[in-house]
Design an enzyme around this catalytic site. Structure first.
Site, short mmCIF file in Angstrom:
data_model
loop_
_atom_site.label_atom_id
_atom_site.label_comp_id
_atom_site.label_asym_id
_atom_site.label_seq_id
_atom_site.Cartn_x
_atom_site.Cartn_y
_atom_site.Cartn_z
N SER A 110 24.91 56.41 62.72
CA SER A 110 24.91 56.90 61.33
C SER A 110 26.18 56.54 60.56
CB SER A 110 24.73 58.41 61.31
OG SER A 110 23.47 58.72 61.85
N HIS A 132 14.83 66.91 55.06
CA HIS A 132 15.95 67.37 54.24
C HIS A 132 15.50 67.76 52.84
CE1 HIS A 132 18.25 65.16 57.35
NE2 HIS A 132 19.15 66.08 57.11
N CYS A 185 21.03 62.04 56.24
CA CYS A 185 19.58 61.93 56.20
C CYS A 185 19.12 60.52 56.54
CB CYS A 185 19.06 62.33 54.82
SG CYS A 185 17.29 62.03 54.64
#
Lengths: 375, 606
Positions: free
Chosen positions: B322, B365, B378
Site C-alpha cells: 500500500s 469504506h 482504501c
C-alpha cells in the site's frame, strides 16, 4: 624433404651447443628449485625437460623445409602474432598487474616470445627482397620501423618493458647489416635520442624505482634494491670454484628473487663459481659467433639477415640478463635465453634455432627455383 | 659463397659488418667476464663473508588500519592489540612435532597449519601467521613453552575491534584474509598473502584509504633467528579514518527494534540523503572473524536460512504494497486522471473482467476521496485510479521517484528492484499484460519489487519538495575532521517532475494517515511534532487477507511483510524512515511503532 646432401651438411656444432646448454639449464634448475620441491612445491625442472623435448621437436620440424618457403609466409605469420598480442590485451591472464599470458586450459603461452621471431622474419623478407644496390634512406626505413613499433607498443601496453626493449634492440640490430645511408639514419636517430629522456614520464613507478635503485643501490635496501643486492652476494660469494652443486646458501635460503627465471644465472654463479660462469658464457659466445658465421655463409640475403636476426635475439638477451643480475644494468625482467625456466621462451627460441640450422644446412645449395627474384 | 643474391659490393659490406659485429660481441662478453672476475674473484671473499653472515631479514611492519566513526565522532571500529602466533619455517627443527605440540597447547588444526606453511615454502624465512588474536590463556601457555617451540614467534599486531559488536554490521562490513585471486588481480598492489582486507561494507569500499601504507624493517638476526639489531626501517603510513553519516544511538535503536525479527530499517536525512541508520536483521558480530575465519562459525552463518549476511536494506526486494499508493496518487494528480475532490464508492470489492478484487476492509469504506483513500488505505479507490492511469504511466512515476534502479549508495551493493511495464512483461514472459495485473500493481502487488533504501529515498523526496538525493553513508575520509582528504556534499540526482500543489495534497493525506481517526499509521503519532507516513502490508501468499489482523493464526512464513515509511517533523523534515518487517503482519501494528521509537531516539534526545 631432406636429401642426403642435407644430412651431410647437418650442423653438428650448433646441435652440440644447444644440447650442452639444455643440459646445464636443467641441472641448474634442479638446484634452483630444490628447496621448493622439498617443501612440496612443483617439479619445475621436470617441466623444463618436457619443454626442452618439445623445443627439440620444433627444432627438427624447422629444419625439414627449405627456409625460402618462409618468404611467402612472413607477413601472415607476422600479423597472426600481432593478432595474438591484441588478444592478450583483450582476454589475457593478469598476473601481478600485467597481462602477458594467453590461457589454454592447462598451459598458458606468452605470445611476445613468438613475436620476436616473426619480426625478424618479416624484416629479413623486407630487406632480403629489396634492391641490393639500394642504399636505404630514412624514408625507406619508415615501413620497417612501423613493423617493429606496432608489436613493441602492444607489448609495452601489457606492460612488459623488458621484452619491449629487448625486441626493439634485436630488431634494430638487423638494420646494421643492410646498406644504410648513414646521414639519413642520423636524421632519424638524432631526434629519437633527444626525445628519449621523455620516456621517464611514461614509466610506471616501479620501473622508475628500478632505475633509481640501479643508480644508487643503497637507496632502498628493503624494497627494489634488495633483490639486486642479494643477487650480487650470491654471484660474488661463489668465488672462483663455487660453493658446489646444491650448496649455494643464497639459493637454498631463497634470498634470490625469481631464482628459476630471471636470476637463474646467479644460482649457477653461486654454485659453480667464476669457472662455471665463464664456461656458460663461452658456450653462449660460441653460439653467437657460430650464428654470425652461418649468416656469413648463407647463400642469399634473406638467409643472412634471418640468421643475423635470430642471433641478435639470443645475443641481447644473454648480455642484458647477465648484466642485470651482476648489477651492470637495471632490473628489467629479462630471462636468460635457453637457460631460465619458461615454456614459451624455450619453444620459441628452439624454433628460431631450428631455422638457424635450416640456413646452415642449405649453405651449399643452389637456388632451387623457389629462390629470390633476380633484380 | 654468395651465388645469386649478393653482388660483390654487398658481400664486402656484409662481411665487414659481420666482422664489426663479432668485435662488438667479443667486447661485450669481455665486459661481462671482467664484471664476473671483479665480483667473484676480486670481491669474492667479501661477498662470501656477506653470504655467510646473511642473516638479514625483512620484516613487515603492517600499518594501523584507519578507524570508522559515526556522524558525531563516536568510535565504531577501531584497533586493539592482537597477539598473533607466527612460525618462521626455516627455524623449525621438526615440523610435525611442532604442529602436534601446538595442537596440544592451543588446539591449532595441524592440517590447515601445514597447508599454510607449505603455501609460503618459497620464502622460508618469512614468518607465517598460524593463529590470530590469541586469548590470554593461550598466550600464557605459548609463552611458557616457547623454549621448546623453536620457530614460534609471538607478535603484537593491531587487530580490528568492532566496538559495538554487531552494530551496523551490514554497513561496516568485516575483514578477511586476502584471497589468491584478489592478490593476482593487481587491485591490491601493496598487499601480501595473509593480509586482512575489507570483504564487504565500508571496510571493502574504503579499503584503500583505510589500509594505509605498509612499512618494513631490515633486521639482523642471530643463528636462532632472534633479532640482533635493526639495520634500516621504513615506518608504515597509518590508514585514513572514515567518518560515517550514521548516528550510533539511532542505529542501536533500529537494531533493537528489529531484534529477533527479520527485516530492515533505513533512516535518511531527507534534506541531504545522508544515511542516519541502516539496519538489517538478523545481524552478525564481525569480531567473530577478526582472528581469521573459523570454519564452523562461518559455515553456520553462511548456511543459515535467515541469511544474516544479506544486507536486506539494500538487497532485500519486497512488494511495496500500500505504500505504493503514494506513487499512484501522485501520478493520477499529475496526469490529470485524479481529481482530489472526486469521491468514489467502495463497497469492499471491485469487479474487473469477471474477477473480484477485494478491499482489505471487507465491509468497504463507503464514499472516499483521495485524502480518505490514502488515510484509510482504501484499495478499491486505487484499483480504479490505477485502471485509469494504466501500468506504463504508473511505471514512469515509480521510476521518477527512484524505484526500479539502485539508488547509488556509496557503500555496498544494491539490488535494482523491479518496476513492471507492458513491454517488460512481453519480453520476459512472452505474454501480454493483463488488465487485472494493473489493478494489483496499483496497490503495490503483482510484479512490483522495491528495496528499503529505495522506499526511504522515495518518501524523502515527497517531503523535501521533490528532490531525489543520492544516499550517502560517508561524511568524510581523512586523518581527522580538521584534516580530511575528502568530504561529501549532498548530491542531487534529479528533481521529480511533479507540481508542488500535488505534492502538498499527498503530504496532507500522509499526515492524516498518522494523525486522523481511522488512519492506519496512528501508532507512530507524537504530540510534540507532526509525523507523516504510510503503511503497507505486502502479501506473501496469493490471497489478499483482511488487514485488520485476522491472519494471526497462520504460520509465520505465510504472514505478510509489514511496511511503514514516515517522515518527521513534517514542517521541517529531519528524518525519513523506511521499515520492513518480514512476515510481520500488518504495517500499522508492527512497523509503525518502530518508527515511533526511531523518532523518539533521534528527535527527542536530551
Amino acid at each position: 624433404m631432406l636429401d642426403r646432401r642435407l644430412i651431410e651438411n647437418w650442423d653438428w656444432i650448433l646441435l652440440l651447443l644447444l644440447l650442452l646448454l639444455a643440459a646445464i639449464s636443467i641441472v641448474n634448475l634442479y638446484s634452483a628449485t630444490y628447496q621448493i620441491r622439498n617443501m612440496g612445491g612443483s617439479q619445475i625442472f621436470v617441466k623444463q625437460i618436457y619443454w626442452y623435448l618439445l623445443g627439440f621437436s620444433v627444432f627438427l620440424i624447422m629444419t625439414t623445409f627449405n627456409y625460402y618457403k618462409l618468404l611467402q609466409f612472413a607477413y601472415p605469420v607476422y600479423f597472426a602474432s600481432v593478432a595474438l598480442l591484441i588478444l592478450v590485451l583483450l582476454i589475457g591472464k593478469t598476473t601481478s598487474g600485467s597481462q602477458r599470458w594467453l590461457d589454454f586450459g592447462p598451459i598458458s603461452i606468452q605470445p611476445s616470445e613468438f613475436v620476436k621471431i616473426s619480426i625478424v622474419l618479416v624484416l629479413a623478407k623486407f630487406f632480403g627482397e629489396g634492391d641490393r644496390y639500394h642504399e636505404y634512406g630514412w624514408l625507406d626505413l619508415l615501413a620497417p620501423l612501423f613493423l617493429i613499433g606496432l608489436p613493441a607498443f602492444l607489448i609495452l601496453k601489457q606492460p612488459d618493458l623488458g621484452t619491449t626493449l629487448h625486441l626493439t634492440a634485436a630488431a634494430l640490430s638487423i638494420l646494421i647489416f643492410v646498406r644504410l645511408n648513414w646521414k639519413s639514419v642520423a636524421i632519424l636517430a638524432v631526434p629519437v635520442i633527444c626525445m628519449s629522456p621523455l620516456v621517464w614520464f611514461v614509466l610506471k613507478d616501479y620501473q622508475k624505482a628500478r632505475i633509481l635503485i640501479f643508480l644508487n643501490p643503497d637507496m632502498d635496501p628493503l624494497g627494489a634494491g634488495y633483490h639486486i643486492n642479494q643477487s650480487k652476494i650470491a654471484i660474488g660469494s661463489g668465488q672462483f670454484w663455487g660453493k658446489g652443486f646444491l650448496h649455494g646458501t643464497q639459493t637454498r635460503l631463497q634470498f634470490l628473487p625469481e631464482q628459476h627465471t630471471d636470476f637463474a644465472f646467479s644460482v649457477l654463479a653461486e654454485e659453480w663459481g667464476f669457472l662455471g660462469s665463464i664456461i656458460l658464457l663461452v658456450l653462449y659466445l660460441f653460439l653467437v659467433l657460430w650464428g654470425l658465421n652461418i649468416a656469413k655463409a648463407a647463400k642469399n640475403r634473406f638467409g643472412s639477415l634471418l640468421a643475423v636476426g635470430i642471433v641478435s635475439i639470443a645475443f641481447w638477451q644473454i648480455v642484458t640478463n647477465v648484466a642485470m643480475v651482476t648489477g651492470l644494468l637495471p632490473v628489467v625482467g629479462i630471462p636468460l635465453v635457453l637457460f631460465s625456466y619458461g615454456g614459451s621462451s624455450i619453444v620459441a627460441i628452439m624454433a628460431s634455432m631450428g631455422l638457424l640450422m635450416n640456413i646452415s644446412m642449405r649453405r651449399f645449395m643452389f637456388s632451387d627455383g623457389a629462390g629470390l627474384p633476380e633484380k | 659463397m654468395k651465388i645469386s643474391n649478393f653482388d660483390p659490393v654487398s658481400v664486402r659490406i656484409f662481411n665487414t659488418r659481420i666482422r664489426n659485429a663479432t668485435l662488438l660481441v667479443l667486447a661485450l662478453f669481455i665486459v661481462l667476464v671482467i664484471r664476473l672476475w671483479f665480483l667473484q674473484v676480486v670481491s669474492g671473499p667479501v661477498y662470501r663473508a656477506k653470504s655467510e653472515h646473511n642473516r638479514l631479514r625483512l620484516h613487515d611492519i603492517p600499518p594501523v588500519r584507519g578507524m570508522i566513526l559515526d556522524r558525531n565522532g563516536n568510535l565504531l571500529v577501531g584497533n586493539r592489540p592482537s597477539f598473533d602466533l607466527f612460525v618462521i619455517p626455516e627455524d623449525v627443527r621438526d615440523r610435525s612435532k611442532l604442529l602436534q605440540d601446538l595442537q596440544r597447547l592451543v588446539c591449532l588444526d595441524p592440517q590447515s597449519a601445514a597447508q599454510r606453511l607449505s603455501a609460503s615454502a618459497t620464502v622460508p624465512f618469512r614468518p607465517v601467521c598460524l593463529l590470530k588474536d590469541m586469548s590470554r590463556d593461550m598466550l600464557a601457555i605459548v609463552e611458557m613453552y616457547k623454549f621448546n617451540l623453536p620457530g614460534v614467534v609471538i607478535k603484537v599486531e593491531p587487530g580490528r575491534h568492532y566496538v559495538y559488536g554487531d552494530l551496523a554490521f551490514h554497513l561496516l562490513g568485516y575483514l578477511g584474509e586476502i584471497s589468491e585471486e584478489q592478490l593476482d588481480s593487481g587491485q591490491y598492489p601493496d598487499s601480501k598473502p595473509g593480509d586482512m582486507i575489507g570483504k564487504s561494507g565500508v571496510e571493502a569500499s574504503w579499503q584503500t584509504s583505510l589500509s594505509g601504507l605498509r612499512g618494513g624493517e631490515q633486521i639482523e638476526v642471530d643463528a636462532e633467528g632472534r633479532k640482533i639489531r635493526t639495520i634500516s626501517i621504513r615506518l608504515p603510513g597509518s590508514g585514513s579514518n572514515v567518518c560515517l553519516t550514521i548516528d550510533k544511538d539511532l542505529q542501536l535503536t533500529a537494531q533493537n527494534a528489529l531484534a529477533g525479527k527479520k527485516g530492515a530499517i533505513v533512516a535518511l536525512d531527507p534534506t541531504s540523503g545522508q544515511v542516519l541508520a541502516l539496519a538489517s536483521s538478523p545481524t552478525v558480530d564481525p569480531n567473530l572473524f577478526v582472528g581469521g575465519t573459523n570454519k564452523t562459525i562461518w559455515k553456520e552463518i553462511a548456511q543459515s536460512n535467515d541469511f544474516p549476511l544479506q544486507n536486506r536494506a539494500l538487497t532485500g526486494q519486497y512488494p511495496p504494497a500500500s505504500v505504493f499508493k503514494i506513487i499512484v496518487a501522485l501520478a493520477g494528480l499529475e496526469e490529470g486522471r485524479i481529481d482530489s475532490r472526486e469521491a468514489i464508492f467502495c463497497p469492499g470489492y471491485y469487479f474487473l473482467g469477471g474477477h473480484r478484487f477485494g478491499c482489505w476492509r471487507k465491509q468497504g469504506h463507503g464514499r472516499v476521496d483521495l485524502h480518505r483513500a490514502l488515510v484509510q488505505s482504501c484499495d478499491v479507490y486505487f484499483y480504479q485510479m490505477g485502471k485509469r492511469l494504466g501500468v506504463d504511466r504508473i511505471a514512469r512515476y515509480a521510476r521518477m521517484l527512484g524505484f526500479g534502479k539502485e539508488t547509488g549508495l556509496d557503500i555496498g551493493h544494491e539490488k535494482d528492484g523491479l518496476v513492471p511495464t507492458r513491454s517488460w512483461k512481453l519480453k520476459k514472459y512472452g505474454v501480454p499484460w493483463q488488465e487485472g495485473e494493473t489493478i494489483s500493481t496499483s496497490i503495490g502487488q503483482s510484479f512490483m519489487l522495491v528495496t528499503p533504501i529505495q522506499m526511504a529515498t522515495m518518501i524523502s523526496s515527497v517531503f523535501n519538495g521533490g528532490i531525489i538525493y543520492r544516499p550517502q553513508a560517508t561524511k568524510w575520509v581523512g586523518k581527522s575532521e580538521a584534516n580530511k582528504d575528502h568530504e561529501f556534499a549532498p548530491e542531487v540526482i534529479r528533481k521529480v517532475d511533479i507540481t508542488q500543489a500535488h505534492l502538498e495534497i499527498v503530504k496532507k493525506a500522509l499526515i492524516g494517515v498518522v494523525n486522523e481517526g481511522g488512519g492506519t499509521g496512528s501508532k507512530s503519532r507524537f504530540v510534540n511534532f507532526t509525523v507523516a507516513g504510510k503503511t503497507g502490508t505486502a502479501q506473501v501468499v496469493g490471497l489478499k487477507k483482511d488487514e485488520s489482523g485476522s491472519n494471526k493464526y497462520i504460520p509465520v512464513h505465510y504472514k505478510d511483510h509489514a511496511w511503514f515509511v514516515a517522515v518527521a517533523p513534517v514542517e521541517d523534515p529531519k528524518i525519513a524512515v523506511a521499515i520492513v518487517v518480514e512476515h510481520g503482519g500488518h504495517g500499522g501494528s508492527t512497523a509503525a511503532p518502530i518508527a515511533k521509537e526511531l523518532f523518539q531516539a533521534y528527535l527527542m534526545r536530551e
